[in-house]
Write a protein that holds these residues in place. Sequence first.
Motif: not given
Length: 221
Positions: A2, A26, A29-30, A59
Amino acid sequence: MASESVLLPVRTPIGEAGLDGDLAVPEGASGIVLFAHGSGSSRLSPRNQAVARALRNRGLGTLLLDLLTAAEEEVDAQTAEMRFDVAMLGDRLMTAVDWLGRQPLTADLPIGLFGASTGAAGALLAAAGRPAEVRAVVSRGGRPDLASEALSLVQAPTLLIVGGRDEPVIAMNAEAARELRAPHHLEIVEGATHLFEEPGALDRVAELAGDWFTRHLGGAR
């Protein structure tokens, strides 16, 4: 990988004056990782900043947060009493977890906690107090043993990272691991001392933490 996201200065409603932090999320994003500093450190810790950058490159959002006010830091610099007040650190981290759940950028993201030194004990106390919100915990050179009776209440998968030359802390982490009922793993970084200052040691910490959070922070809250 990322692209580097922008750090947003934030002030969380903790304590009388609030606590300062740096939030970065980001795109896509997770998850979001809240950093719990310890032993007189702050959000400006170069080691935690390096790990946070590595997580964002994978990420994940990050919140590096001061857990003491400026006045408290002055007292702690003289007495070291507040850095060992893990109950206070845990309470403040729980408030920060609640705050993340109310922010538009982070409300839908699963939360992980990254704790260093005494901050690891605070992170585990917060995980025990917010089992539905905290999905994963990583400790770097931490003192999880200071979380004592809360360890058996932690539900989040927990990774304990210790330097191979940090023998007293290895024993403390092994003791804490025996009390954990959640899925957990004790990872020894060979050749590393307490601060992971050896070449490649902190990179290994970031890799291990990134793998753990990526695995356990899947899906929205």
